[in-house]
Design an enzyme around this catalytic site. Structure first.
Site, PDB file in Angstrom:
ATOM      1  CG  ASP A   1      -4.990   2.939   0.889  1.00 27.98           C
ATOM      2  OD1 ASP A   1      -5.993   2.206   0.853  1.00 27.98           O
ATOM      3  OD2 ASP A   1      -3.885   2.569   1.320  1.00 27.98           O
TER       4      ASP A   1
ATOM      5  CG  HIS B   1      -9.317   0.850  -0.205  1.00 18.85           C
ATOM      6  ND1 HIS B   1      -8.663   0.691   1.006  1.00 18.85           N
ATOM      7  CD2 HIS B   1     -10.637   0.958   0.107  1.00 18.85           C
ATOM      8  CE1 HIS B   1      -9.538   0.718   1.993  1.00 18.85           C
ATOM      9  NE2 HIS B   1     -10.740   0.894   1.476  1.00 18.85           N
TER      10      HIS B   1
ATOM     11  CG  MET C   1      -7.912   7.941   2.128  1.00 19.01           C
ATOM     12  SD  MET C   1      -7.086   8.005   3.715  1.00 19.01           S
ATOM     13  CE  MET C   1      -6.285   6.401   3.738  1.00 19.01           C
TER      14      MET C   1
ATOM     15  CG  ASP D   1      -6.320  -2.056   3.554  1.00 20.70           C
ATOM     16  OD1 ASP D   1      -5.238  -1.810   4.107  1.00 20.70           O
ATOM     17  OD2 ASP D   1      -6.907  -1.265   2.783  1.00 20.70           O
TER      18      ASP D   1
ATOM     19  CB  SER E   1      -0.899   0.002   1.240  1.00 20.09           C
ATOM     20  OG  SER E   1      -1.431   1.304   1.417  1.00 20.09           O
TER      21      SER E   1
ATOM     22  CG  MET F   1     -11.665  -1.466   5.542  1.00 23.56           C
ATOM     23  SD  MET F   1     -10.079  -1.221   4.726  1.00 23.56           S
ATOM     24  CE  MET F   1      -9.096  -0.427   5.995  1.00 23.56           C
TER      25      MET F   1
ATOM     26  CG  HIS G   1      -4.097  -1.348  -1.385  1.00 25.64           C
ATOM     27  ND1 HIS G   1      -5.287  -2.015  -1.607  1.00 25.64           N
ATOM     28  CD2 HIS G   1      -4.359  -0.460  -0.398  1.00 25.64           C
ATOM     29  CE1 HIS G   1      -6.216  -1.552  -0.787  1.00 25.64           C
ATOM     30  NE2 HIS G   1      -5.689  -0.593  -0.049  1.00 25.64           N
TER      31      HIS G   1
ATOM     32  CG  MET H   1     -11.098   4.239   2.088  1.00 28.35           C
ATOM     33  SD  MET H   1      -9.521   4.182   2.944  1.00 28.35           S
ATOM     34  CE  MET H   1      -8.426   4.062   1.545  1.00 28.35           C
TER      35      MET H   1
HETATM   36  C1  DX5 Z   1      -6.058   2.499   5.630  1.00 25.73           C
HETATM   37  C2  DX5 Z   1      -5.711   2.009   4.253  1.00 25.73           C
HETATM   38  C3  DX5 Z   1      -4.669   0.972   4.227  1.00 25.73           C
HETATM   39  C4  DX5 Z   1      -3.362   1.330   4.855  1.00 25.73           C
HETATM   40  C5  DX5 Z   1      -2.938   0.131   5.632  1.00 25.73           C
HETATM   41  O1  DX5 Z   1      -7.215   3.219   5.589  1.00 25.73           O
HETATM   42  O2  DX5 Z   1      -6.841   1.495   3.593  1.00 25.73           O
HETATM   43  O3  DX5 Z   1      -4.467   0.465   2.914  1.00 25.73           O
HETATM   44  O4  DX5 Z   1      -2.333   1.659   3.963  1.00 25.73           O
HETATM   45  O5  DX5 Z   1      -1.852   0.480   6.369  1.00 25.73           O
HETATM   46  P1  DX5 Z   1      -1.069  -0.487   7.321  1.00 25.73           P
HETATM   47  O6  DX5 Z   1      -0.641  -1.668   6.518  1.00 25.73           O
HETATM   48  O7  DX5 Z   1       0.062   0.374   7.743  1.00 25.73           O
HETATM   49  O8  DX5 Z   1      -1.995  -0.856   8.443  1.00 25.73           O
HETATM   50 ZN    ZN Z   2      -6.496   0.398   1.636  1.00 29.33          ZN
END
Ligand code: DX5
Ligand code: ZN
Length: 222
Positions: free
Chosen positions: A34, A65, A36, A174, A7, A136, A32, A67
């Site tokens: 993220d 992903h 947001m 994740d 990620s 999650m 991956h 969010m």
């Molecule tokens: C959090 C993200 C994850 C994040 C996970 O909201 O969706 O993908 O990068 O991070 P770690 O592996 O550090 O818990």
């Molecule tokens: Zn994620």
């Protein structure tokens, strides 16, 4: 076969191409990403322009992903940017069936994500539509959080549902995937392992990806 999905949330954004290349050398097979929006989650990251740039520097599938609120509005832009997999949150979609169809209609692999507080029992009807279910195992928004233990029960239940319904969706996890949790996660039945902090957090993504994947494969008996 378990796969590691580094990620980039925890990567050095000023050197993204190098960081992704290092994670790939360490055995990462899907990147991956993220996304947001500061509304669905209390943090802001990146969007289609960065996906477009990543598309030019790696051949690995890009797993976006989302969010974000109103994901339907942005799905075409992610397709245009070169995303391969797109997952939307159960909690963010008023018409989840429509959102998943929209993703598939743009030639991408649809996934559904559930927050820690959302039961996987709510997914029965749409499971035949998804390429992956993302569990999650932290509340979304930030890297480096502690793994929530009851996520293991949700993974086991998804394995059961997949069997009962005769489906083949993949199970992605994740949040808090690291050396102390990865064996239990794999043994519960997850096969797509997202890891941010455990890969990029210590500044040696190649070595850390390799070690984490080795631990995962060992736990899976591969
Ligand atoms: C959090 C993200 C994850 C994040 C996970 O909201 O969706 O993908 O990068 O991070 P770690 O592996 O550090 O818990
Ligand atoms: Zn994620």
């Amino acid at each position: 076969m378990v796969e590691l999905l580094p990620s980039i949330l925890s990567a050095d954004f000023a050197h993204l191409a190098d960081q992704v290349a290092a994670a790939e050398r360490g055995g990462g097979t899907v990147i991956h990403v993220d996304v947001m929006d500061g509304h669905f989650v209390p943090n802001i990251t990146i969007g289609p322009p960065v996906v477009k740039c990543l598309r030019k520097v790696t051949k690995l599938p890009l797993d976006c992903h989302l969010m974000i609120e109103n994901p339907d509005e942005f799905i075409p832009a992610f397709a245009e940017a070169g995303a391969d997999w797109v997952s939307v949150h159960y909690e963010a979609c008023r018409h989840l069936h429509r959102s998943l169809e929209l993703i598939a209609g743009h030639g991408m692999k649809p996934g559904v994500v559930v927050n820690p507080a959302t039961s996987v029992e709510l997914l029965h009807e749409i499971l035949p539509m998804v390429h992956h279910v993302l569990v999650m195992s932290v509340n979304p928004g930030f890297g480096g959080q502690k793994f929530i233990e009851f996520s293991l029960d949700k993974i086991r239940r998804l394995v059961q549902l997949r069997q009962e319904l005769g489906l083949a969706f993949r199970i992605e996890v994740d949040g808090g995937v690291a050396h102390d949790t990865v064996a239990r996660i794999v043994q519960a039945g997850a096969d797509l392992l997202v890891a941010g902090n455990a890969v990029f957090g210590a500044g040696q993504p190649e070595a850390d990806a390799r070690a984490l994947l080795a631990a995962a494969r060992e736990a899976a008996g591969e």
